[in-house]
Design an enzyme around this catalytic site. Structure first.
Site, short mmCIF file in Angstrom:
data_model
loop_
_atom_site.label_atom_id
_atom_site.label_comp_id
_atom_site.label_asym_id
_atom_site.label_seq_id
_atom_site.Cartn_x
_atom_site.Cartn_y
_atom_site.Cartn_z
N SER A 38 0.61 -1.15 -0.07
CA SER A 38 -0.20 0.07 -0.04
C SER A 38 0.77 1.25 0.03
CB SER A 38 -0.76 0.00 1.13
OG SER A 38 -1.91 0.95 0.89
N HIS A 39 0.88 2.18 1.21
CA HIS A 39 1.32 3.46 1.30
C HIS A 39 2.85 3.16 1.54
CE1 HIS A 39 -0.48 2.09 4.79
NE2 HIS A 39 0.55 2.78 5.56
N ASP B 142 -2.28 6.90 -3.26
CA ASP B 142 -1.13 5.97 -2.59
C ASP B 142 -0.41 4.92 -3.75
OD1 ASP B 142 -3.14 4.33 -2.54
OD2 ASP B 142 -2.35 3.41 -0.64
N ASP C 87 -0.79 1.75 -4.01
CA ASP C 87 -1.68 0.73 -4.65
C ASP C 87 -2.96 1.34 -4.87
OD1 ASP C 87 -2.69 0.82 -2.10
OD2 ASP C 87 -3.26 -1.07 -1.83
N ASP D 258 -5.55 2.76 -3.46
CA ASP D 258 -7.09 2.83 -2.63
C ASP D 258 -7.03 3.91 -1.64
OD1 ASP D 258 -4.89 1.91 -0.74
OD2 ASP D 258 -5.70 0.05 -0.26
N ARG D 259 -6.12 4.89 -1.53
CA ARG D 259 -6.20 6.14 -0.40
C ARG D 259 -6.33 7.35 -1.50
NH1 ARG D 259 -2.59 5.47 4.91
NH2 ARG D 259 -2.95 3.30 5.36
N LYS E 151 -11.29 0.31 -0.68
CA LYS E 151 -11.20 1.66 -0.93
C LYS E 151 -10.58 2.03 -2.16
CE LYS E 151 -7.41 2.35 2.30
NZ LYS E 151 -7.00 0.94 2.67
C1 G16 Z 1 -4.74 -0.62 5.57
C2 G16 Z 1 -6.09 -1.07 5.78
C3 G16 Z 1 -7.18 0.22 6.26
C4 G16 Z 1 -6.41 0.98 7.53
C5 G16 Z 1 -5.28 1.46 7.27
C6 G16 Z 1 -4.26 1.59 8.40
O1 G16 Z 1 -4.91 0.36 4.42
O2 G16 Z 1 -6.77 -1.42 4.55
O3 G16 Z 1 -8.55 -0.16 6.46
O4 G16 Z 1 -7.26 2.02 7.90
O5 G16 Z 1 -4.34 0.25 6.79
O6 G16 Z 1 -4.10 0.58 9.42
P1 G16 Z 1 -3.20 0.65 10.69
O7 G16 Z 1 -3.57 2.03 11.33
O8 G16 Z 1 -3.31 -0.53 11.24
O9 G16 Z 1 -1.79 1.00 10.02
P2 G16 Z 1 -3.72 0.34 3.32
O10 G16 Z 1 -4.11 1.68 2.57
O11 G16 Z 1 -2.46 0.31 3.96
O12 G16 Z 1 -4.04 -1.10 2.81
#
Ligand code: G16
Length: 543
Positions: A112-113, A277, A279, A281-282, A376
């Site tokens: 992801s990010h 981000d 991937d 989704d953000r 998302k």
């Molecule tokens: C993932 C999850 C999200 C979550 C985020 C932050 O996002 O898909 O639902 O809100 O992590 O999680 P944490 O607070 O546990 O770091 P992504 O965009 O990283 O896939």
């Protein structure tokens, strides 16, 4: 030919908030990725002859693991795999492809990010046939399997060509379909949004700046914003996906998108700035002179979604993760629709969306989406904003300010303490838990604790219960502080402190956020003893 390879288990393959995320060198250990992928397959039933979608965000090590996953899918009996061209699928596009082609599920390779590169992060997660992240029941089974796995199966054929669009039968009979998901994804967006109205807005001189952060959304954003909506070339920046995201941290927030943020706050700023981000989704939304917090964005999108064709019939309900501000709750209340508060993690929205209880979901961590997929979706959020701006003909600043006037303002900020010693972070949380019974009634400056608990979620659809999802300290008057440890980091622990205060009085809506939250920030420090327990004087990131 199918090989059965003996392996020994790794004990650290527990999926976090969104799949297994580790540093690349961890994934490069012998059989590390194979063990996890086989554990996924071993935890599923009934996929023989069915279709599996495989794609990733293009980060370093993506291609290598995709080849392994294809060969393992063939050896385990899948009948077909759909792969994104070049091994690339944005996470929301992968969710769409799983749904559209009625696949059994999908393997998404993404951290992801988090940063990418030879010493940075990599990740694997499994999505089920609704297109959404596997629920805890499945991720728990996968983890249990990783701890005892002793063999994995892999087909012995040469690497497949990921760059040629089309279908092929692989040795052993599995069909490989390589597709360019930009076409499918763009068609879905055209169904949901009024592209004509947005095109018209842009043709009148409305300027947009989209930063793809050298990550997966570049090709999608170029096609949608520049080719279909007519934004001038250059409106989409950093559009070439790079395995290391150009050395940047592909997290769309004002800290990591500083250049865009500064431009949006400066003279001659574009009308609308956005980013996504690693991937896809953000999302980040910035108007000229105003950053829109993800929590406010969720509330504003929910309040105005009916202006877009895909949501003209109204919303069935709204869902948000627990640490996300209560701004969207006020919209739901006024509309008389359902409001659901889930733990952090998109996987918790799946049941509500499938059951038709929620239409729009969002999280403070810059994620917003709807029932169009089960992830998302960064570009979706940007397009819904543009659709609303095109119909209302007002600026982002005006829309946000009017929203606060109507509903009140939820001042909100998240303070992250990254890379904290794991024992220290666990100790801090344990100390908070031990105070839950004694906190109610205590005062911290002008704030009096009304309630303190450890959030537990009772899923209204499948009745499952998820406990220990964050410590909530609720103060009289509706302010609150939430503490939880991130489930997506790859080194040490990350403490997240979420601070929120509701302000109904519109004459008090222009206070600087940290100042508006100052009493709560002091109370959080006093209650959790953050400085002495983490050894940190200040958060690493404030958003
Ligand atoms: C993932 C999850 C999200 C979550 C985020 C932050 O996002 O898909 O639902 O809100 O992590 O999680 P944490 O607070 O546990 O770091 P992504 O965009 O990283 O896939």
């Amino acid at each position: 030919m199918i090989k059965s390879v003996s392996t020994t288990p790794y004990q650290d393959q527990k999926p976090g908030t969104s799949g297994l995320r580790k540093k690349v060198p961890v994934f490069q250990q012998p059989n590390y990725a194979e063990n996890f992928i086989q554990s996924i397959f071993d935890s599923l039933e009934g996929f023989q002859g069915k279709c599996l979608v495989i794609g990733g965000d293009g980060r370093y090590y993506n291609r290598e693991v995709i080849q392994k996953a294809i060969k393992m899918a063939a050896a385990n009996g899948f009948g077909k795999v759909i792969v994104g061209k070049g091994g690339i699928l944005s996470t929301p596009a992968a969710s769409h492809i799983i749904r559209k082609y009625k696949a059994f599920g999908g393997i998404i390779l993404s951290a992801s990010h988090n940063p990418g590169g030879p010493t940075e992060d990599f990740g694997i997660k499994y999505n089920i046939n609704n297109g959404g992240p596997a629920p805890e029941k499945i991720t728990d089974a996968i983890y249990a399997r990783t701890k005892v796995i002793d063999t994995y199966k892999i087909a012995d054929f040469p690497d497949v060509n990921l760059d040629r669009i089309g279908k092929d039968e692989l040795p052993g009979g599995m069909i490989l379909s390589v597709l360019d998901s930009v076409e499918d994804y763009t068609a879905l967006m055209e169904e949901l949004f009024d592209f004509g109205a947005i095109r018209n807005l842009i043709s009148l001189g409305f300027r947009i700046a989209f930063d793809a952060m050298s990550a997966v959304t570049g090709p999608y954003a170029k096609e949608i914003f520049e080719n279909r909506l007519g934004a001038p070339s250059g409106s989409v920046r950093n559009f070439m996906p790079l395995p290391d995201f150009g050395g940047h941290h592909p997290d769309p927030n004002p800290v990591h998108c500083k250049e865009l943020y500064d431009e949006m706050m400066g003279d001659d700023a574009p009308d609308f700035g956005a980013a996504s981000d690693g991937d896809g989704d953000r999302n980040l939304i910035i108007g000229r002179g105003i950053f829109v917090t993800p929590s406010d964005s969720l509330a504003i999108l929910a309040a105005n979604a009916n202006l877009a064709p895909g949501y003209s019939g109204g919303l069935a309900g709204i869902a948000r993760s627990m640490p996300t501000s209560g701004a969207a709750d006020r919209v739901a209340e006024r509309r008389g629709i359902g409001m659901y508060e889930t733990p952090t993690g998109w996987k918790f929205f799946g049941n509500l969306l499938d059951a038709g209880m929620a239409t729009i979901c969002g999280e403070e961590s810059a994620g917003t989406g709807s029932n169009h997929v089960r992830e998302k979706d960064g570009l979706w959020a940007v397009l819904l904003w543009l659709n609303i701006l095109a119909v209302r003909g007002e600026s982002v600043q005006d829309i946000v300010t009017q929203h606060w006037q109507t509903y009140g303002r939820n001042y909100y900020s998240r303070h992250d303490y990254e890379g904290v010693d794991t024992d220290a972070a666990n100790g801090l949380m344990a100390n908070l838990r031990s105070q839950l019974g004694s906190l109610p009634g205590k005062s911290f400056g002008p704030l009096k604790v009304e309630k303190a608990d450890d959030f537990a979620y009772h899923d209204p659809v499948d009745k499952s219960v998820s406990e220990h999802q964050g410590i909530r300290i609720l103060f009289e008057g509706g302010s609150r502080v939430v503490f939880r440890l991130s489930g997506t980091g790859t080194s040490g622990a990350t403490l997240r402190v979420y601070v929120e205060r509701y302000e109904p009085d519109s004459s008090r809506h222009n206070i600087e956020t940290q100042q508006a939250l100052a009493d709560l920030i002091v109370a959080a420090e006093t209650i959790a003893d953050i400085r002495s327990r983490t050894g940190r004087d200040a958060p690493s990131v404030i958003t």
